[in-house]
Enzyme design. Sequence first.
Site, PDB file in Angstrom:
ATOM      1  N   GLU A 159       0.826  -1.210   0.000  1.00  0.00           N
ATOM      2  CA  GLU A 159       0.000   0.000   0.000  1.00  0.00           C
ATOM      3  C   GLU A 159       0.864   1.265   0.000  1.00  0.00           C
ATOM      4  OE1 GLU A 159      -4.223  -1.252   1.984  1.00  0.00           O
ATOM      5  OE2 GLU A 159      -2.661  -0.638   3.378  1.00  0.00           O
ATOM      6  N   GLU A 217      -6.831  -7.325  -0.835  1.00  0.00           N
ATOM      7  CA  GLU A 217      -7.342  -7.315   0.531  1.00  0.00           C
ATOM      8  C   GLU A 217      -8.838  -7.031   0.478  1.00  0.00           C
ATOM      9  OE1 GLU A 217      -5.388  -4.787   3.322  1.00  0.00           O
ATOM     10  OE2 GLU A 217      -3.362  -5.478   2.789  1.00  0.00           O
TER      11      GLU A 217
END
Length: 590
Positions: free
Chosen positions: A158, A234
Amino acid sequence: MSRFAIDGRQFVVDNKNFQMISGAIHYFRVVPEYWKDRLLKLRACGFNTVETYIAWNMHEPKQGQFCFAGIADVVRFIEIAAEIGLYVIVRPSPYICAEWEFGGLPSWLLAEDGMKLRCRYQPYLDRVDAYYDVLMPLLVPLLHTNGGPILAMQVENEYGSYGNDKTYLAYLREGMIRRGIDVLLFTSDGPEDHMLQGGTLPGTLATANFGSRPEEAFDKLSEYEPDNPLVCMEYWNGWFDHWGEEHHVRGYDDVADVLDRILKSGASVNFYMFQGGTNFGFYNGANFFTSYEPTVTSYDYNAMLSESGAITDKYLAIRDVISKYVDIPAELLPEPIPTKRYGAVQLTEQARLFDVLEVLSNPVKSVYPETMEKLGQDYGFVLYTTRVSGPRPLSKVVVQEVRDRALVFLDHEYKGVIERNKHDLTIEIAEGDIALEIPQEGASLSLLVENMGRINYGWKMNDPKGITEGVRLERQFLYDWTIHPLPLDDLSALTYAPLEQEAPQNGPTFYKGSFHVDELADTFLNMKGWTKGVVFINGFNLGRYWDIGPQMTLYVPAPLLRAGDNEMVIFELHGMVEPTVTLQESPELG
């Protein structure tokens, strides 16, 4: 040789289209004896892949000292997954977020003056290289290209939520390739423009992280990844808890509906989390958006398996959805792990912190307070003590800055708590501040500072612990400190006295007791009536408790127990109603 590849918008394994249905299990949040149980439950639900982060701070707790044994044996975890018939996705640091202490970065990085994290800063890259030189050769034999189960590996994590240093990302990717990583490499980011712009790399598969509105998320991802398979790396099917919040719950109907839409679109998915597990010891992380928010010990995450690995209604609902798309393996589901109530445990001995300091710690003399990292300490507590001259009128104690919570004592008498979010650095005395009057002969001022978890996400990650600048009485800085590092990683040398008839109502104290176990089973330690502290079972740090909730019980896996007598030590910072705890058969939330 088995082959995993991309064919247009599809993954292909051995020339057959492959839709990845993956679930996250973190080996470092589950005792090794239960790895197979959790992985079997994943496979029995219809999943074909398991995903795990690799936590750098578990594997290099001290610079140059590596650990890949016990709960850190990631190779064995991957091997068990392969034996069960699962593919594996590895997300190998250096940063993982994961609500894990410092996002998986080792604390000793912060001991270096000027350290810059997660960018093209050579001293940081040198530390990553030294770690990768050890880690990557362990993973290479497990790659799918070498006959192993690892299909893909992630570059950073991320990153677009943090920075935009593409040269840094490319450096990590090339470092993996140079060390023999020749499976599919990918990035993962939130489905927002700035995140995808900052976190993606040409020639590296981009994936998205989200919990709802999959059509919108995939539309945005497609703008940046128009020709490759769509992946939700995710899928947030639950959430984590901070101390003082309510427990987060997400209904299984909603989770099942979003999953159905993802799978129907042909996209691949990774559940974050399939099972959350536990932040044992001092490994919980923390967030900082508008204030400091430490994460609780449990990482239950309201996931498909509970913290203790029990099957939930969410598990059953998700299995029903997956069964529409793949055949569910028969007869894989293991027997439930038994839980047991062992009843009340009486704490019969005590050792007050101020009486055992020299046993627990080698003191350091310093002109000014040093941070935990500068002391060579990773987790736990630090006690700072100095002598203050007198007389002085009522004066405010100012800690500049406290990371994260300090108990203040004058001549060993408890005066109150200074907390990171509430402490004002001005000299005006307001409600909740600690102000001291120093007598003619002077007094000893002590501050016991707790590291409650380094920040694991966002712009505040450079989060050294202890006292970062100094301590003042009003405007005047105080110097000449005696510092006791208290990592609490070995309590074996402590000596105890019989517990007084009336337990002390304040002051940090170790309490010791024992309980007998005839039949080993999972159990849950209820801390009702206690305030705040840490629990050790047979020398293993279970984690923190705090009466502000929402977590009121600590999970005790059966492998931590032994047949016969077991030792319990509780380090209580404040006080308790009575020196008794209860081992019960189910968890409890406040």
